[in-house]
Design an enzyme around this catalytic site. Structure first.
Site, PDB file in Angstrom:
ATOM      1  N   CYS A  32      -9.719 -10.359 -79.615  1.00  0.00           N
ATOM      2  CA  CYS A  32      -9.356  -9.151 -78.820  1.00  0.00           C
ATOM      3  C   CYS A  32      -8.134  -8.890 -78.638  1.00  0.00           C
ATOM      4  O   CYS A  32      -7.364  -9.696 -78.011  1.00  0.00           O
ATOM      5  CB  CYS A  32     -10.120  -9.569 -77.446  1.00  0.00           C
ATOM      6  SG  CYS A  32      -9.629  -8.377 -76.095  1.00  0.00           S
ATOM      7  N   CYS A  35      -6.406  -8.292 -75.223  1.00  0.00           N
ATOM      8  CA  CYS A  35      -6.419  -9.428 -74.341  1.00  0.00           C
ATOM      9  C   CYS A  35      -5.117 -10.066 -74.746  1.00  0.00           C
ATOM     10  O   CYS A  35      -4.473 -10.597 -73.973  1.00  0.00           O
ATOM     11  CB  CYS A  35      -7.497 -10.334 -74.876  1.00  0.00           C
ATOM     12  SG  CYS A  35      -9.221  -9.686 -74.328  1.00  0.00           S
TER      13      CYS A  35
END
Length: 114
Positions: A32, A35
Site C-alpha cells: 500500500c 500507507c
C-alpha cells in the site's frame, strides 16, 4: 526514531484493547503506497505524543481477523481505541497536521484546537 510497534491478531486485545491510554492503530499492508506515505507522520506523532497516545501498526495481510472484525475495508485506516472500543476512525492518507487535528480529543494538544 524507533519503529512503530507491530501488533498481531494474537496480541491485539492485550496491547490495544486493554491499554490504559488511547491507542492509534495503523491498519496497513506492505503493498500500500499511501500507507508507506503516512508512516513517517505516524512515527513523528508517536515521538511527540507518545506519553498521551500509543501508536501501533497492524499488517492486514498477516493479521486478517482483526481487520475483518473492525470492518477495515480500505487502507490506510487509522482507528483510535479507548477503553476497548473504537473511539475514532480516520481513513486515507492525510498530512501529519491533519492527523494531529483529528487526534485532538486524545492528545490534548492546544495547538490542534486553534
Amino acid at each position: 526514531m524507533a519503529d512503530l510497534k507491530e501488533v498481531t491478531d494474537a496480541s491485539f486485545e492485550e496491547t490495544v484493547l486493554k491499554s490504559e491510554k488511547p491507542v492509534l492503530v495503523d491498519f496497513w499492508a506492505a503493498w500500500c503506497g499511501p500507507c508507506r506515505q503516512i508512516a513517517p507522520s505516524l512515527k513523528a506523532i508517536a515521538d511527540e505524543y507518545g506519553d498521551q497516545i500509543e501508536v501501533v501498526k497492524l499488517n492486514i495481510d498477516e493479521n486478517p481477523a482483526t481487520a475483518a472484525k473492525y470492518g477495515v475495508m480500505s487502507i490506510p485506516t487509522l482507528n483510535v481505541y479507548q477503553g476497548g472500543e473504537v473511539a475514532k476512525t480516520i481513513v486515507g492518507a492525510k498530512p501529519k497536521a491533519a492527523i494531529v487535528r483529528d487526534l485532538a480529543d486524545f492528545i490534548g494538544d492546544e495547538a490542534t484546537k486553534a
